[in-house]
Design a protein around this motif. Structure first.
Motif, PDB file in Angstrom:
ATOM      1  N   LEU C 276       7.752 -19.373  11.755  1.00  0.00           N
ATOM      2  CA  LEU C 276       6.830 -18.282  11.484  1.00  0.00           C
ATOM      3  C   LEU C 276       5.509 -18.482  12.228  1.00  0.00           C
ATOM      4  N   LEU C 280       3.370 -15.643  14.577  1.00  0.00           N
ATOM      5  CA  LEU C 280       2.517 -14.863  13.676  1.00  0.00           C
ATOM      6  C   LEU C 280       1.821 -13.690  14.360  1.00  0.00           C
ATOM      7  N   LEU C 286       3.760  -6.251  15.421  1.00  0.00           N
ATOM      8  CA  LEU C 286       4.966  -5.507  15.087  1.00  0.00           C
ATOM      9  C   LEU C 286       4.790  -4.758  13.771  1.00  0.00           C
ATOM     10  N   LEU C 287       4.341  -5.458  12.755  1.00  0.00           N
ATOM     11  CA  LEU C 287       4.214  -4.830  11.443  1.00  0.00           C
ATOM     12  C   LEU C 287       3.164  -3.724  11.467  1.00  0.00           C
ATOM     13  N   GLY C 291       5.409   2.006   9.915  1.00  0.00           N
ATOM     14  CA  GLY C 291       4.867   2.768   8.777  1.00  0.00           C
ATOM     15  C   GLY C 291       4.116   3.967   9.265  1.00  0.00           C
TER      16      GLY C 291
ATOM     17  N   ARG D  53      -0.439  11.621   2.507  1.00  0.00           N
ATOM     18  CA  ARG D  53      -0.861  10.224   2.581  1.00  0.00           C
ATOM     19  C   ARG D  53      -2.352  10.121   2.835  1.00  0.00           C
ATOM     20  N   ILE D 219       1.821   1.912   3.614  1.00  0.00           N
ATOM     21  CA  ILE D 219       2.547   2.377   4.793  1.00  0.00           C
ATOM     22  C   ILE D 219       3.738   3.192   4.309  1.00  0.00           C
ATOM     23  N   LEU D 220       4.186   4.104   5.170  1.00  0.00           N
ATOM     24  CA  LEU D 220       5.341   4.936   4.820  1.00  0.00           C
ATOM     25  C   LEU D 220       6.528   4.393   5.601  1.00  0.00           C
ATOM     26  N   THR D 221       7.537   3.958   4.897  1.00  0.00           N
ATOM     27  CA  THR D 221       8.665   3.373   5.623  1.00  0.00           C
ATOM     28  C   THR D 221       9.957   3.644   4.882  1.00  0.00           C
ATOM     29  N   GLN D 225      14.129   0.708   8.059  1.00  0.00           N
ATOM     30  CA  GLN D 225      13.089   0.110   8.898  1.00  0.00           C
ATOM     31  C   GLN D 225      12.619  -1.220   8.301  1.00  0.00           C
ATOM     32  N   LEU D 229      12.621  -4.916  10.049  1.00  0.00           N
ATOM     33  CA  LEU D 229      11.414  -5.734  10.179  1.00  0.00           C
ATOM     34  C   LEU D 229      11.601  -7.081   9.491  1.00  0.00           C
ATOM     35  N   PHE D 362      12.339  -5.544   2.834  1.00  0.00           N
ATOM     36  CA  PHE D 362      11.697  -6.461   3.784  1.00  0.00           C
ATOM     37  C   PHE D 362      11.829  -7.907   3.303  1.00  0.00           C
ATOM     38  N   PHE D 397       3.409  -4.943   4.590  1.00  0.00           N
ATOM     39  CA  PHE D 397       4.160  -6.187   4.434  1.00  0.00           C
ATOM     40  C   PHE D 397       3.267  -7.402   4.668  1.00  0.00           C
ATOM     41  N   LEU D 399       2.866 -11.238   5.519  1.00  0.00           N
ATOM     42  CA  LEU D 399       3.562 -12.367   6.153  1.00  0.00           C
ATOM     43  C   LEU D 399       3.373 -13.673   5.394  1.00  0.00           C
TER      44      LEU D 399
END
Ligand code: TPP
Ligand code: TPP
Ligand code: SF4
Ligand code: SF4
Ligand code: MG
Ligand code: MG
Lengths: 291, 602, 291, 602
Positions: C276, C280, C286-287, C291, D53, D219-221, D225, D229, D362, D397, D399
């Motif tokens: 990870l 990072l 990416l994240l 959305g 939103r 977030i809209l997912t 998706q 991810l 996720f 999300f 990490l």
């Protein structure tokens, strides 16, 4: 008249190449005067595979990629039926590739039409086995069904048509169906059938097609010769269409189609009398031979 | 009574001094023949089986082969008994060994008194009670071909067991008559070679005598053969399959049988092609089947579900073997039931039937064909390696017990009288009858998409709901017609056993064993495994204190299936399981029951 | 040295053609100095498929017919491995036919050896897709893998060898493996490998084979030419062997093998750093895009 | 409060007379947009979602499409709410209809007070409370292209709901900026066209106002998706799949994402190729996944069993849809669980995990990757159409909640320190660690045949027995590490609910509904479905009088699975089922519970 399942409203996008195939198939069936109940269309899964809903004969919707197996089972069980399998390039050349190859070997007298649009229409335009390099990120060389069909040493009728040329298509489908009905073996026709939504190749294909029958050296009984003609045509950036293999009338039984080899009396499983009474004597002998 | 090991003639040279004893009469004898693949072990078993049958005994043979063609340890077993036994005897009386490995492998299977007869050409047996002759050397010397060692060994056994000479020869004649005069002649000579050397060892002559039985009218068959025969007389006319152990013989028998009845057998390019060819054939009204084993069955999962929702009656014979994946292709297991009972994405009705003997395979296949066609759904005939491939003596098949009924099939005449023909008409009691494709006057749509009564694609939620109820309703509506269990044992017993397939043989033997000890039991041999037969299992479970579910797998699949459907009985269920690739012997089943009974009495 | 899985005792019938393939493969691996841990043999299901047990490299026993899929997955996940798939004609041309065809299209740099004995050995001698007419009641024309291989417009190396000629076989396998190791694409070698138990064709094949490379007009870069040569040889009742297609060194990236197209840096999934910490920043980007 | 149907402006001409009322504030609004495929219904839903939103509301969108590309009825739904809701609102407030069929289909879904806004170009709405504008005619006339009718209708809605003009435009800009200047310009003009005509109808202006929410950071997912991810950050680097609704987007997202991380995505020629490519890749130590839906899953049956017995850790995302066979490709169901829990011939361990929301997709994908690799077995991530494709607002999300752990993988350094390396060594607590193929110093044998510790084929019964226990033991040994349920509701409640996947949304809403009626409930959202989690389900079931198992299938698969494993609880289990292709709405779940509670109080 008993009322039974009738064709439903069409669900294809306006302009879809598959309309050409549908029209040609209807016309060929009409021209050959095949009664609706004697004909079966086995559709694959894909936009193209829905064709069985739109034509007034028996329809079977098979599993994705398995239409040929169902169609051959049908034909062997009742060899008097006229059996057409029809589906897409994804259905036939991806998931169905094993059966595609073996249908030539089996050589049952059925017609298989692949509506090749070089994409997976129904799942929204992914690359298929015939997609060109670069289409939707495709990095695999496109499969050419005609070259491969020519590589299998079977007595099959092989042709390629184009949805933009319905007249030729009707003629080819009529010939193919007559070939089947004469119990001369398997017929494979690839139709170039553009997907106007995800891969509209109408214009391009109209420009690129070359009638192989008009080329010098054309001999539909000589696989290697046609193989070479096709290869050269493709190398020149063109697409060969026309009858690619028209086997001569067979001279010995070894080239009989599968159903005649298996069922010389042409009765077959579906019409066999399975009543116990009529078979008692034979069954007694059979059982006596066991154990 | 038998010779104590220390007095045993371990080698011809040792035997001269052995005393004469009255021969022991064998009413239940088991012989193992072991060696390398290619040693001809199966031939010896076959010859012995033929002799035993002529003696009116019930015969059961089994084999352990490797998934390779030549070489490697292989053994086979033949049992002959005055009682009907469809199980391997717990301990063998005689081992014919072609190498030391055969002895080592068989050792745990041998009776304390067992004799090892062996080919001393290349080794000296490491076993207390052994008798060796150089069969290969003798055959090589006198016939020019050591491979006749197996028939020579058969000759030795005919002496050991006091076979009637003429009948022993007759067996050879029957077996080899089709192989040509030379083969026959050499085998007859090999028999004599074996007899000759054995007769020189006094203690070996008539060491045993063989009881006479009264089971002369039986036939010797396997589940695979009986299934193939049942398929033919049940009106089966289309078969497509792909070779796979232990199912292949069904296809091979049908290749011989079916062409005589306008039938067709196709070897598909794989199991996907096979099941789909079968479905295609069945849409024309042909009665159609495929047979396979685990790996092929898994591949057919999608196709079987398709038949379920498209309402096409087809038969799938699943010859279970050790899984998962390639597993142990030649070994025995019953571990596909859970998969089959819950098979495939989505939900559809199917029946799972299981015959309990080779005889039952014949009749149940006929039933399965009638049911598949009538109820328009996939029927699975659940077999197992031992049932499929082990041969046993059964009563000759009786055609008067066979019925071919076609209530769901509309003829052209019947169709002509209808106003409308809907392939998927809603009913409240069973499947709509269908007109096979090709019936004059009507056309059909057959599809695996959700559809309306006409077979047209539909996403209407009301229609979906009704269609699910229409299809799944078959599981209820058909209940009265599904094959019933067979019951064995004492009605008043408070200890029950439940099993299916080839376990029936060892279960029945275990019950006899327990009976001699005063433990009375009863056995429900399930013949319909799905839908779980509450109406038969319920009363049975009600009538016992507890029931042992006997099966060949790790998780207790049948027991779990019963729990899932009839959870109220959960505290009565106990499992007896075996999952090492070998079939149950009766004591494997008797032991835990004995323990439980004594435990509960304590 | 760590002790790990070693080859087991052979289980083939004495004289089986597969011994020839085993010997040639061992020698080729030795000649090319491929360390055992860097090579993987993926076996099919069948007598032939057991080959992975008898050779001192990594072995994978795949499902019946699925060895190519596993082998390609392996190669794409770790492009530095030398990957050989090897199995029978039933495994490859019956149940595995779909993957057989698509392996040419995919064009990953792996070697596929089919030990063709024209029968299903391990299941005791049934007809296979290459069985001749009449063998065990076979009524289907035999499939010819070479003709079909030539029909697929890919950059694959294609050859046929004979177990009775181990020298040529070793040379061909060495060339094929070198082709793979140079990341030049897929290599397919069909070996004629008699089943001495169910279909002993040693003598017949020895008499019938014809080295295509010696025939006038042979040009291993011209598919149609070799196609014709093969067809003619077969028509004369002979069996062509030799290198059937030896693609020229590629001049542009579009003919790169699959693993190079996908993984220009040649690292690949197996050796990617998935910790990870090291990713990072990239993951955050990416994240954020989602959305 | 809203206008009674009789006073509704059914058509612009009728509206002049309508009286002004104070606008109703919407804190939970649902809009359906329906028409023919190609009418641009999804675009309108997308635009509305974007606006909602920006208003800080939780958003949930869903769609009903046909398995065809153009034409045919299609509709979509967008809900915006001040509370987090991952479910379709029971009744919609507004329907935008492009044809009468849209009205007829939506009718049962509409609130008694609902307004139908429609394109009057070609029909007059048959609905009491309707407002029509000729959007297509207007767009055709002023922009030359009638297809802009959808954005014009969006414009009308902005007026009806009193959107902030600037934000309404901003939404258009964001959505169309990548389509080029002309498209953007025309859409902006279409917005104005729609606004303009609506503003002329006084009763339509600010008919509603929209509540403001505080959920700005979401977030809209979609589940698809989020799964893609999760796969990337969980270290997934190899994906092979075959297109199939509703799973395709996982592949499509990964085609975009993975190449940036030395990852590979391959579209296989079918599902057989896909699962086997994934297995091959995983043997090299790559974390690998495939995704599919029912038909593909059935085809993968053999491959998944192979991974189980060969002990190769792989991930299979199953995006459930209506089965069996081709079923209803675009519709919702949860009917693969029974198959998955009992999947394949033979027996092997696997885990089935199920996330309860897009967010959970996720994190659970990461867990699934860690578990598959550590335990060396197939892990199934069980999704469903609604979870996969419906978009919802979820927290961004995080990490720091992601861990990549590799305890089973031996590095070259670790291997070098070993005396022996056995890929399938017997242990008493978990899988043997493995050295990926390619590790210097060792070679491996990986096989689906039964094997000894080295991976060599073995038919030894003792070895078979031990290997079965070694593999199946994982189901016990791993229990503590498997994802735990999420619990919702009142601890002291005596009425329980159990569900998984997308049913969580409607279940939670149903609980709120019941709560307002004084019926307190609690909910166990199962995240590990197999092995059945006795240690969490047991205490939960102990603590309630009865539990409703809520799922989308006919047979009650989850309930049956619980019965099979925990039969002692059978009398507490009740099923709430739906199997018509549509997702639960909260009242569907609340009603039977209400009835049971009141019934039991009687
Ligand atoms: C086993 C299985 N896998 C995947 C699918 C999903 N699927 C439906 S249609 C289709 C591809 C259609 O492409 P093609 O055959 O070319 O037909 P087209 O729509 O282009 O006419 C796929 C992959 C399926 N129905 N079944
Ligand atoms: C799915 C599946 N179907 C069938 C089998 C049974 N089976 C094992 S080997 C084999 C055929 C082997 O023939 P081939 O590939 O030509 O190998 P050979 O033994 O001739 O070398 C078959 C059908 C299987 N293992 N798995
Ligand atoms: S998506 Fe393509 S193939 Fe499908 S109906 Fe539309 S034009 Fe035809
Ligand atoms: S059966 Fe045939 S293919 Fe198999 S090992 Fe023996 S000779 Fe070789
Ligand atoms: Mg297509
Ligand atoms: Mg072979």
């Amino acid at each position: 008249m008993v009322q039974s399942a009738k064709p439903t409203a069409n669900t294809w996008c306006p302009g879809c190449g598959d309309f050409g195939v549908l029209a040609a198939a209807k016309k060929a069936i009409l021209d050959l005067k095949i009664p609706p109940h004697e004909a079966v269309l086995v559709g694959g899964i894909g936009c193209s595979g829905g064709i069985h809903n739109f034509i007034d004969i028996n329809g079977v919707h098979a599993l994705h990629g398995r239409l040929l197996a169902q169609a051959i089972g049908l034909k062997l069980a009742n060899p008097q039926l006229t059996v057409i399998a029809a589906g897409g390039d994804g259905d036939g050349y991806a998931i169905g590739m094993g059966h595609f190859m073996h249908a030539f070997k089996k050589n049952a007298s059925i017609l298989y039409i692949v509506m090749n649009n070089e994409t997976y229409g129904l799942t929204k335009g992914q690359a298929s086995p015939t997609s060109r390099l670069g289409f939707e990120g495709n990095i695999e060389v496109p499969f050419d069904a005609i070259l491969t069909a020519l590589s299998i040493p079977s007595g099959a009728f092989v042709a390629r048509t184009f949805s933009g040329d319905p007249k030729t298509m009707t003629a080819v489908l009529s010939e193919a169906l007559q070939f089947n009905r004469d119990h001369r073996g398997y017929a494979f026709v690839e139709d170039l059938s553009p997907c106007v939504t995800y891969n509209d190749t109408f214009k391009e294909w109209r420009e690129k097609i070359v009638n192989i029958e008009k080329l010098p050296g054309y001999d539909p009984t000589d696989r290697s010769a046609v193989f070479r003609l096709c290869s050269e045509t493709m190398r020149a950036g063109k697409i060969p269409v026309g009858v690619m293999h028209r086997p001569p009338k067979p001279t010995d039984e070894s080239s009989n189609p599968l159903e005649l080899k298996l069922l010389p009396d042409n009765i077959g499983p579906a019409r066999a009398d399975i009543g116990l009474e009529h078979n008692l004597a034979a069954y007694r002998t059979l059982l006596a031979s066991a154990g | 009574m038998s010779i104590p090991a220390s007095q045993a003639p371990a080698h011809p040279a040792d035997t001269e001094s052995a005393q004469r004893r009255p021969p022991k009469e064998l009413a239940d004898v088991s012989v193992i023949v072991g060696g390398q693949g290619g040693d001809g072990t199966l031939t010896v078993v076959d010859l012995l089986g033929r002799y035993f049958r002529k003696r009116g005994l019930y015969v059961y043979t089994s084999r352990n082969t490797l998934s390779r063609i030549r070489g490697g340890h292989a053994d086979a077993n033949v049992r002959a008994c005055r009682d009907p036994r469809a199980a391997i005897k717990a301990k063998a009386d005689l081992l014919l060994a072609f190498d030391q490995e055969a002895i080592d492998v068989a050792r745990p299977e041998l009776d304390a008194d067992a004799l090892v007869l062996y080919d001393s050409t290349s080794f000296k047996a490491d076993f207390p009670n052994a008798l060796g002759f150089p069969f290969a050397t003798l055959a090589g010397g006198q016939l020019g071909q050591p491979i006749y060692k197996n028939t020579a060994a058969y000759g030795a056994i005919t002496v050991l067991m006091g076979f009637d000479d003429a009948v022993a020869r007759q067996v050879i004649e029957e077996r080899f008559k089709r192989r040509g005069a030379e083969a026959l002649d050499k085998n007859l000579k090999a028999l004599e070679i074996g007899r000759h050397v054995t007769l020189e060892v006094p203690s070996a002559v008539n060491r045993w005598t063989l009881a006479e039985g009264d089971a002369h009218e039986l036939i010797l068959t396997t589940g695979n053969q009986a299934t193939a025969l049942g398929f033919v007389v049940g009106g089966g006319r289309f078969f497509a399959g792909y070779p796979i152990t232990p199912a292949t013989e069904i296809m091979e028998y049908l290749m011989r049988y079916l062409p005589n009845y306008h039938g067709v057998v196709r070897q598909g390019e794989d199991e996907l092609a096979s099941i789909n060819m079968v479905i295609g054939a069945a849409t024309t009204g042909a009665r159609a089947m495929t047979s396979t084993s685990g790996p092929g069955l898994s591949l057919m999962t999608e196709g079987i579900g398709h038949a379920g929702t498209a309402e096409v009656g087809v038969l799938i014979a699943d010859c279970q073997r050790v899984g998962p994946s390639t597993g142990q292709p030649t070994r025995h297991e019953q571990s596909d039931l859970a998969h089959l009972a819950h098979l495939g994405h989505g939900e559809f009705p199917k029946f799972i039937l299981s015959p309990g003997s080779a005889e039952d395979c014949f009749y149940l296949t006929v039933d399965a064909l009638n049911l598949a066609e009538k109820w328009r759904l996939p029927v699975i005939l659940l077999l197992d390696q031992a049932l499929c491939q082990n041969a046993s003596t059964v009563p000759a098949f009786d055609l008067t017990r066979v019925k071919v009924e076609r209530p769901s099939v509309l003829s052209a005449e019947q169709v002509a009288k209808l106003d409308t023909y809907k392939q998927y008409a809603f009913t409240t009691h069973g499947p709509a009858p269908f007109a096979p494709l090709g019936t004059p006057g009507v056309t059909s749509q057959i599809t695996g998409n959700e559809h309306d009564e006409w077979g047209h694609v539909s996403v209407n939620p009301v229609n979906r709901h009704k269609m699910m109820e229409q299809r799944m309703g078959k599981l209820l509506w058909a209940r009265d017609e599904l094959p019933r269990p067979r019951y064995f044992g004492q009605k008043e017993a408070r200890v029950g056993l439940v099993g299916y397939g080839s376990t029936s043989g060892p279960i029945l033997e275990a019950m006899d064993l327990l009976d001699t000890e005063g433990i009375v039991t009863k056995y429900l041999q399930a013949r319909t495994l799905f839908p779980v037969q509450q109406e038969t299992l319920g009363p049975f479970l009600d009538s016992v204190d507890y029931a042992f579910i006997v099966e060949h797998n790790y998780t207790g699949q049948l027991a779990r299936l019963i729990r899932e459907e009839m959870p109220q009985y959960h505290s009565k269920l106990r499992s007896i399981l075996k999952y090492d690739g070998y079939s149950f012997r009766a004591p494997d089943i008797a032991a835990p029951i004995r323990e439980a009974v004594h435990g509960s009495k304590r």
